[in-house]
Design a protein around this motif. Structure first.
Motif, PDB file in Angstrom:
ATOM      1  N   ILE A 197       5.316  -3.186  12.886  1.00 23.37           N
ATOM      2  CA  ILE A 197       6.170  -2.805  11.768  1.00 23.37           C
ATOM      3  C   ILE A 197       6.741  -1.444  12.108  1.00 23.37           C
ATOM      4  N   GLU A 198       7.941  -1.181  11.620  1.00 24.88           N
ATOM      5  CA  GLU A 198       8.507   0.151  11.738  1.00 24.88           C
ATOM      6  C   GLU A 198       8.661   0.702  10.335  1.00 24.88           C
ATOM      7  N   ILE A 199       8.051   1.844  10.104  1.00 20.40           N
ATOM      8  CA  ILE A 199       8.094   2.482   8.783  1.00 20.40           C
ATOM      9  C   ILE A 199       9.033   3.682   8.877  1.00 20.40           C
ATOM     10  N   VAL A 200      10.124   3.636   8.159  1.00 26.08           N
ATOM     11  CA  VAL A 200      11.136   4.693   8.246  1.00 26.08           C
ATOM     12  C   VAL A 200      11.098   5.548   6.985  1.00 26.08           C
ATOM     13  N   THR A 201      10.998   6.855   7.178  1.00 31.44           N
ATOM     14  CA  THR A 201      11.006   7.732   5.990  1.00 31.44           C
ATOM     15  C   THR A 201      12.396   8.323   5.785  1.00 31.44           C
ATOM     16  N   GLU A 202      12.633   8.817   4.587  1.00 26.92           N
ATOM     17  CA  GLU A 202      13.804   9.653   4.332  1.00 26.92           C
ATOM     18  C   GLU A 202      13.554  10.997   5.019  1.00 26.92           C
ATOM     19  N   PRO A 203      14.605  11.790   5.226  1.00 31.66           N
ATOM     20  CA  PRO A 203      14.392  13.113   5.854  1.00 31.66           C
ATOM     21  C   PRO A 203      13.755  14.074   4.855  1.00 31.66           C
ATOM     22  N   ASP A 204      12.489  13.850   4.532  1.00 26.35           N
ATOM     23  CA  ASP A 204      11.833  14.563   3.436  1.00 26.35           C
ATOM     24  C   ASP A 204      10.864  15.653   3.867  1.00 26.35           C
TER      25      ASP A 204
ATOM     26  N   VAL B  77       1.263  11.664   8.873  1.00 29.19           N
ATOM     27  CA  VAL B  77       0.849  10.781   9.973  1.00 29.19           C
ATOM     28  C   VAL B  77      -0.644  10.463   9.858  1.00 29.19           C
ATOM     29  N   GLU B  78      -1.448  11.482   9.571  1.00 31.93           N
ATOM     30  CA  GLU B  78      -2.889  11.245   9.480  1.00 31.93           C
ATOM     31  C   GLU B  78      -3.250  10.364   8.282  1.00 31.93           C
ATOM     32  N   THR B  79      -2.559  10.585   7.169  1.00 31.10           N
ATOM     33  CA  THR B  79      -2.831   9.774   5.978  1.00 31.10           C
ATOM     34  C   THR B  79      -2.403   8.330   6.194  1.00 31.10           C
ATOM     35  N   LEU B  80      -1.235   8.172   6.805  1.00 32.48           N
ATOM     36  CA  LEU B  80      -0.719   6.826   7.084  1.00 32.48           C
ATOM     37  C   LEU B  80      -1.674   6.081   8.027  1.00 32.48           C
ATOM     38  N   GLN B  81      -2.108   6.767   9.044  1.00 32.61           N
ATOM     39  CA  GLN B  81      -3.025   6.196  10.032  1.00 32.61           C
ATOM     40  C   GLN B  81      -4.316   5.741   9.351  1.00 32.61           C
ATOM     41  N   HIS B  82      -4.861   6.611   8.538  1.00 32.03           N
ATOM     42  CA  HIS B  82      -6.101   6.293   7.842  1.00 32.03           C
ATOM     43  C   HIS B  82      -5.921   5.101   6.905  1.00 32.03           C
ATOM     44  N   LEU B  83      -4.818   5.117   6.151  1.00 29.23           N
ATOM     45  CA  LEU B  83      -4.546   4.055   5.184  1.00 29.23           C
ATOM     46  C   LEU B  83      -4.383   2.698   5.872  1.00 29.23           C
ATOM     47  N   MET B  84      -3.614   2.674   6.948  1.00 28.74           N
ATOM     48  CA  MET B  84      -3.366   1.405   7.637  1.00 28.74           C
ATOM     49  C   MET B  84      -4.651   0.841   8.266  1.00 28.74           C
ATOM     50  N   ARG B  85      -5.468   1.743   8.806  1.00 26.55           N
ATOM     51  CA  ARG B  85      -6.763   1.305   9.343  1.00 26.55           C
ATOM     52  C   ARG B  85      -7.628   0.752   8.227  1.00 26.55           C
TER      53      ARG B  85
ATOM     54  N   ALA C 225       0.829  -1.207   0.000  1.00 28.22           N
ATOM     55  CA  ALA C 225       0.000   0.000   0.000  1.00 28.22           C
ATOM     56  C   ALA C 225       0.865   1.259   0.000  1.00 28.22           C
ATOM     57  N   LEU C 226       2.127   1.116   0.430  1.00 31.69           N
ATOM     58  CA  LEU C 226       3.031   2.270   0.442  1.00 31.69           C
ATOM     59  C   LEU C 226       4.047   2.189  -0.703  1.00 31.69           C
ATOM     60  N   ASN C 227       3.685   1.427  -1.727  1.00 30.63           N
ATOM     61  CA  ASN C 227       4.484   1.388  -2.963  1.00 30.63           C
ATOM     62  C   ASN C 227       5.906   0.879  -2.773  1.00 30.63           C
ATOM     63  N   CYS C 228       6.098  -0.008  -1.804  1.00 26.47           N
ATOM     64  CA  CYS C 228       7.440  -0.538  -1.538  1.00 26.47           C
ATOM     65  C   CYS C 228       7.724  -1.766  -2.389  1.00 26.47           C
ATOM     66  N   LYS C 229       9.003  -2.108  -2.456  1.00 23.65           N
ATOM     67  CA  LYS C 229       9.402  -3.381  -3.036  1.00 23.65           C
ATOM     68  C   LYS C 229       9.500  -4.382  -1.884  1.00 23.65           C
ATOM     69  N   VAL C 230       8.830  -5.528  -2.050  1.00 19.10           N
ATOM     70  CA  VAL C 230       8.839  -6.532  -0.983  1.00 19.10           C
ATOM     71  C   VAL C 230       9.925  -7.564  -1.291  1.00 19.10           C
TER      72      VAL C 230
ATOM     73  N   GLY D 112       9.634   2.752  -0.813  1.00 17.06           N
ATOM     74  CA  GLY D 112       8.287   3.158  -1.232  1.00 17.06           C
ATOM     75  C   GLY D 112       8.091   4.657  -1.093  1.00 17.06           C
ATOM     76  N   TYR D 113       6.849   5.062  -1.098  1.00 14.44           N
ATOM     77  CA  TYR D 113       6.542   6.480  -0.852  1.00 14.44           C
ATOM     78  C   TYR D 113       5.090   6.635  -0.447  1.00 14.44           C
ATOM     79  N   LEU D 114       4.812   7.746   0.192  1.00 10.17           N
ATOM     80  CA  LEU D 114       3.425   8.144   0.454  1.00 10.17           C
ATOM     81  C   LEU D 114       3.258   9.528  -0.152  1.00 10.17           C
ATOM     82  N   GLU D 115       2.229   9.682  -0.974  1.00 10.70           N
ATOM     83  CA  GLU D 115       2.043  10.957  -1.675  1.00 10.70           C
ATOM     84  C   GLU D 115       1.124  11.875  -0.882  1.00 10.70           C
ATOM     85  N   LEU D 116       1.571  13.113  -0.674  1.00  6.79           N
ATOM     86  CA  LEU D 116       0.733  14.105   0.002  1.00  6.79           C
ATOM     87  C   LEU D 116      -0.202  14.762  -1.018  1.00  6.79           C
TER      88      LEU D 116
END
Ligand code: ADP
Ligand code: MG
Ligand code: ZN
Length: 470
Positions: A146-153, A164-172, A65-70, A103-107
């Motif tokens: 799980i620990e989700i680590v972002t780049e310093p972006d 944080v709010e988008t991630l929370q909503h998405l994971m729920r 869901a966060l566009n990562c490579k598994v 991966g990434y999360l788009e704002l």
């Protein structure tokens, strides 16, 4: 502002499994202290961990869901440290080969916050600080995370908040976690640095541990930003500390100096095999992910003609949006369905938990029937509204509540006689109206609306009433 802010986040999320990561103990929140533990999660000698496959599945789902490579193969490692909440004196985590990378999360703005990695690990216990003593509850030991680590972006607190709010909503939404920050099932470590505008190299960062609300994160970042800027202004340097945020003072204070990876003496967990997830399994997990919120919003706007605000409203809670999906599928006017849900159903619930549960007495089929009656012109919108009110209270269907007479349009003759009765029985209002009080007519319109059980058209009633009084 002379200095630029840089933030990177490490977010811990407890996975929605029934049992723990390596044993079958319950993960239920708020159980009596130390009742959900066994030799495995307490790390007693001779016990052996067994990986919870469903936890891996949820972690893969989060990654997709966060566009990562598994990774088809990743490894579990021991992170060694000693602390009272960690009876084993090591945490099973992933170090150099995590489950997901890149991966990434788009704002909303289109900016992508890059996700460096997502790894799986186990939670530690909880220290309960009393006035004169500290108690330990081991129930949380071994709960899958799980620990989700972002780049310093991140460059602003608003970006942090939105992420944080988008991630929370998405994971729920996809069922990975309930992400309740106040219960600790979502916690963030916030890394903050500042640098002179226009310079490339990032400044020295501090890390504020274990933040449990977005509001506190924002305050902590703002405090750190100011503190670090002041240090640089005085030509002093920022030390790379691990900090805690003190809610009472709104300030950060040092916990310990930053430890290095080598302090943890990472090595492969010898009691577990590697984590392997085949391409077929990844595909099967991908197929289980429901339509993501951002895609749903787009569809609601483009296909159903909803406003962006309404689409966002409906999407906020998964059950509500699924309820709406059913109504939309079964009715002739999804837009009307949305209006009823937002206008008359939302207001029934006040707490987050109630909204999440969305326990209404009206089934989607039943609401769709009402929407269709309205769409077909069998009832007008006033009657639809009052009927829905009754449906919500009684749990009855529109067909049960509406008589055949209700569904036949109000005849001209009926409107005529209702208006006459209104004038006869409201002499006060009539006198006021005649005396120049325009608004007094509304009392009469109200009478007609009540007596016709919402069937009359208020505009025609008003015209008719004026004619009679004249
Ligand atoms: P750890 O905290 O375990 O040492 P990392 O060094 O990989 O792990 O960094 C963790 C987090 O710190 C990441 O989210 C990263 O984006 C962020 N980070 C790293 N350097 C900086 C910096 N100079 N300013 C702000 N955040 C940073
Ligand atoms: Mg860190
Ligand atoms: Zn256990």
């Amino acid at each position: 502002m002379k200095y630029e802010l840089t933030v990177g986040l490490e977010t811990h999320i407890e996975l929605s499994t029934k049992s723990k990561m390596f044993c079958s103990c319950s993960t239920a929140f708020a159980g009596a202290p130390n009742t959900q533990c066994c030799p495995v999660c307490l790390g007693l000698p001779g016990s052996l961990p067994v990986m919870n496959r469903y936890a891996v599945e949820l972690a893969v789902m989060a990654g997709l869901a966060l566009n990562c490579k598994v990774a088809n193969t990743s490894y579990m490692d021991r992170k060694n440290y000693s602390y009272p909440d960690l009876p084993k004196a090591y945490q099973i985590s992933q170090y150099d080969v995590p489950l997901c990378i890149g991966g990434y999360l788009e704002l909303q703005s289109g900016k992508k916050i890059r996700i460096t990695r997502i790894h799986i690990e186990e939670d530690a216990g909880k220290l309960v600080h009393k006035e004169k003593e500290t108690l330990i509850d081991y129930n949380r030991c071994g709960v899958p995370l799980i620990e989700i680590v972002t780049e310093p972006d991140f460059c602003t607190v608003d970006e942090v908040r939105e992420y944080v709010e988008t991630l929370q909503h998405l994971m729920r939404y996809i069922g990975v976690s309930d992400c309740r920050m106040q219960e600790g099932s979502m916690r963030c470590d916030v890394n903050v640095s500042v640098r002179l505008k226009g310079t490339d190299a990032l400044g020295t960062r501090t890390e504020i541990k274990n933040m449990n609300s977005v509001a506190n994160m924002v305050r902590a970042i703002e405090y750190e930003y100011t503190r670090q800027c002041e240090l640089l202004e005085k030509e002093q340097s920022v030390t790379q500390d691990t900090l805690r945020y003190v809610e009472e003072t709104g300030k950060t204070s040092p916990m310990r100096s930053k430890e290095d990876a080598r302090d943890y003496r990472f090595f492969r967990e010898p009691d577990l095999l590697s984590v392997s997830v085949s391409d077929e399994e990844i595909k099967a997990i991908k197929d289980k992910i429901p339509e993501l919120p951002k895609d749903k919003i787009k569809r609601y706007i483009q296909t159903f003609g909803l406003t962006e605000a309404d689409a966002n409203h409906l999407i906020k809670y998964r059950r509500i949006s699924e309820y709406f999906d059913e109504v939309a599928r079964l009715s002739k006017s999804p837009k009307t369905g949305a209006k009823f849900i937002i206008g008359q159903m939302f207001s029934l619930f006040s707490t987050e938990a109630q909204k999440e549960a969305f326990a209404v007495r009206v089934t989607p089929e039943s609401l769709a029937t009402l929407v269709n009656l309205l769409a077909d012109g069998k009832i007008n919108s006033n009657l639809a509204k009052t009927t829905l009110e009754q449906m919500l209270i009684t749990g009855k269907s529109a067909d049960e509540l509406l008589s055949a007479e209700d569904m036949a349009a109000l005849s001209e003759a009926d409107l005529d006689s209702l208006c006459k009765r209104a004038v006869e029985s409201n002499t006060g209002a009539v006198a006021d109206y005649k005396g120049g009080k325009e608004k007094a007519i509304m009392a009469l319109v109200g009478f007609v609306m009540r007596e016709s059980r919402g069937k009359a058209n208020p505009e025609s009633a008003k015209e008719k009433l004026k004619e009679i009084i004249k």
